[in-house]
Enzyme design. Structure first.
Site, PDB file in Angstrom:
ATOM      1  N   GLU A  81       8.100  44.438  12.594  1.00  0.00           N
ATOM      2  CA  GLU A  81       9.345  45.009  12.059  1.00  0.00           C
ATOM      3  C   GLU A  81      10.169  45.686  13.162  1.00  0.00           C
ATOM      4  O   GLU A  81       9.983  46.872  13.441  1.00  0.00           O
ATOM      5  CB  GLU A  81       9.034  46.021  10.935  1.00  0.00           C
ATOM      6  CG  GLU A  81      10.311  46.610  10.323  1.00  0.00           C
ATOM      7  CD  GLU A  81      10.059  47.630   9.196  1.00  0.00           C
ATOM      8  OE1 GLU A  81       8.885  47.876   8.869  1.00  0.00           O
ATOM      9  OE2 GLU A  81      11.039  48.158   8.669  1.00  0.00           O
TER      10      GLU A  81
ATOM     11  N   LYS B 299       9.787  41.166   9.795  1.00  0.00           N
ATOM     12  CA  LYS B 299      10.523  42.044   8.866  1.00  0.00           C
ATOM     13  C   LYS B 299      11.713  42.644   9.611  1.00  0.00           C
ATOM     14  O   LYS B 299      11.581  43.686  10.263  1.00  0.00           O
ATOM     15  CB  LYS B 299       9.595  43.139   8.331  1.00  0.00           C
ATOM     16  CG  LYS B 299      10.312  44.169   7.465  1.00  0.00           C
ATOM     17  CD  LYS B 299       9.349  45.027   6.666  1.00  0.00           C
ATOM     18  CE  LYS B 299      10.091  46.137   5.935  1.00  0.00           C
ATOM     19  NZ  LYS B 299       9.295  46.813   4.922  1.00  0.00           N
TER      20      LYS B 299
HETATM   21  C1  5MM Z   1       9.128  52.627   2.810  1.00  0.00           C
HETATM   22  O1  5MM Z   1       9.602  53.165   4.037  1.00  0.00           O
HETATM   23  C2  5MM Z   1       8.841  52.776   5.175  1.00  0.00           C
HETATM   24  C3  5MM Z   1       8.217  53.928   5.863  1.00  0.00           C
HETATM   25  O2  5MM Z   1       9.107  54.865   6.307  1.00  0.00           O
HETATM   26  P1  5MM Z   1       8.583  56.131   7.210  1.00  0.00           P
HETATM   27  O3  5MM Z   1       7.557  55.619   8.178  1.00  0.00           O
HETATM   28  O4  5MM Z   1       9.858  56.584   7.876  1.00  0.00           O
HETATM   29  O5  5MM Z   1       8.026  57.137   6.283  1.00  0.00           O
HETATM   30  C4  5MM Z   1       9.718  51.910   6.095  1.00  0.00           C
HETATM   31  O6  5MM Z   1       9.092  51.554   7.300  1.00  0.00           O
HETATM   32  C5  5MM Z   1      10.014  50.677   5.346  1.00  0.00           C
HETATM   33  O7  5MM Z   1       8.858  49.892   5.224  1.00  0.00           O
HETATM   34  C6  5MM Z   1      11.079  49.807   5.981  1.00  0.00           C
HETATM   35  O8  5MM Z   1      11.999  50.511   6.756  1.00  0.00           O
HETATM   36  C7  5MM Z   1      11.825  49.123   4.873  1.00  0.00           C
HETATM   37  O9  5MM Z   1      12.246  50.089   3.944  1.00  0.00           O
HETATM   38  P2  5MM Z   1      13.742  50.057   3.420  1.00  0.00           P
HETATM   39  O10 5MM Z   1      13.865  51.289   2.596  1.00  0.00           O
HETATM   40  O11 5MM Z   1      14.617  50.060   4.658  1.00  0.00           O
HETATM   41  O12 5MM Z   1      13.856  48.761   2.649  1.00  0.00           O
END
Ligand code: 5MM
Length: 341
Positions: A177, A222
């Site tokens: 990602e 991702k």
């Molecule tokens: C769910 O959020 C994930 C973890 O965030 P933190 O490590 O900041 O707590 C994040 O990595 C998420 O998997 C991705 O960014 C995709 O989430 P979004 O909300 O952008 O779809």
């Protein structure tokens, strides 16, 4: 015999299904719960996630995998059933976030490097025993005047590649990602600037993956979509879809089985619409689906509000977004279906 990486990856991007990102670290989930006036404790975090994972029909039909956080993969539902078991019963694959977050990158003001490589081999072995069959590592790249720098792009790509190689050694599919932020400050860049940075980042990531001998058939990408900054949004849905597909065709090898987008701060409906337009309009060598966090959970979180009497309402909201995104993964979502529901 353990399952082949290629087969796990294929399950993660199965037709009409996508991934639920529920791997918010303790600080992030606290902010989410705070937004509905709920104190973040091990129990409230468990209750919320149990509600999502036990939305059975939606999980069975539209969710191929769930990304968990370290605490969650070890938790039990109220009745004592491990949350991992609730997920596997629906046919979804449990996954785990293994990075330790993005920290300031020494020597590079305002840029970050994701940490977590030390001891990762041992942690992966433990997560495998706990049931994880895929993992996730997120590198973040911010856009602003003069950023990103080559140093930050290169070091984040190297970390992603080292992580991915360790995952594959452990029999775990890496979700790679690299997120080019749409909502990092000042978030006023154009879609063309996002295109250029995303292209640069993806080219670098795939070079590093090759150098680290990562099997592309046994990973899932991702990425962010190619989209303008959150404070300057004006590109149409069609333009986002067209530029995203063009950028990926130029950078992502056909050997990669699937691309599962993050939502990155897009509204729920935008994230769904963009994915659907891409799938409906273009022929592509990879599966294109979702791995949304906020765009799958926001409505459910609000409907639940931390009250046990609202669990059914929270599950309905989650089921709706899962269904809309499942349709989008096939290119079959329409505004009418969204509105009718
Ligand atoms: C769910 O959020 C994930 C973890 O965030 P933190 O490590 O900041 O707590 C994040 O990595 C998420 O998997 C991705 O960014 C995709 O989430 P979004 O909300 O952008 O779809």
């Amino acid at each position: 015999m353990s399952e082949r990486l290629e087969d796990i990856a294929a399950r993660m991007v199965a037709e009409g299904k996508g991934i639920l990102a529920a791997d918010e670290s303790t600080g992030t989930i606290a902010k989410r719960l705070d937004s509905i006036g709920v104190e973040s404790t091990a129990d409230t975090r468990r209750d919320y996630r149990e509600m999502l994972f036990s939305t059975e029909e939606a999980m069975r039909s539209h969710i191929s995998g769930v990304i968990l956080y370290d605490e969650t993969i070890r938790q039990q539902a109220k009745d004592g059933t491990p949350l991992v078991e609730i997920i596997t019963r629906t046919g979804a694959v449990p996954g785990i976030k293994v990075d330790k977050g993005a920290k300031p990158l020494a020597g590079f003001p305002d840029e970050k490097i994701t940490e977590g490589l030390d001891g990762l081999r041992e942690r992966l072995a433990e997560y495998y025993d706990l049931g994880a069959r895929f993992a996730k590592w997120r590198g973040v790249i911010a856009i602003s005047d003069g950023l990103p720098t080559w140093g930050a792009v290169k070091q984040n790509a190297q970390a992603l590649a080292r992580y991915a190689a360790l995952c594959q050694e452990a029999g775990i599919v890496p979700i790679v990602e690299p997120e080019v932020l749409m909502d990092g400050a000042p978030a006023n860049h154009s879609i063309d600037r996002c295109y250029d940075v995303t292209e640069w980042v993806l080219k670098t990531v795939f070079t590093e993956l090759y150098d680290a001998r990562v099997s592309l058939e046994g990973m899932v990408l991702k990425p962010n979509m190619v989209i303008d900054g959150k404070n300057a949004r004006k590109a149409s849905r069609e333009e986002v879809a067209e530029k995203t597909v063009r950028c990926f065709r130029a950078t992502v090898p056909a050997a990669v089985p699937g691309i599962a987008f993050l939502s990155g701060g897009q509204s729920d409906e935008e994230a769904t619409a963009h994915l659907s337009i891409m799938n409906a309009t273009y022929d592509m060598p990879w599966k294109l689906t979702f791995s949304y966090g906020r765009a799958l959970q926001a409505a459910a979180l609000k409907a639940w509000g931390g009250k046990s009497e609202n669990v059914a309402a929270g599950q309905r909201a989650f089921a709706h977004r899962a269904r809309m995104n499942g349709l989008a993964a096939r290119g079959d979502w329409t505004q009418e279906l969204e509105t009718a529901a």
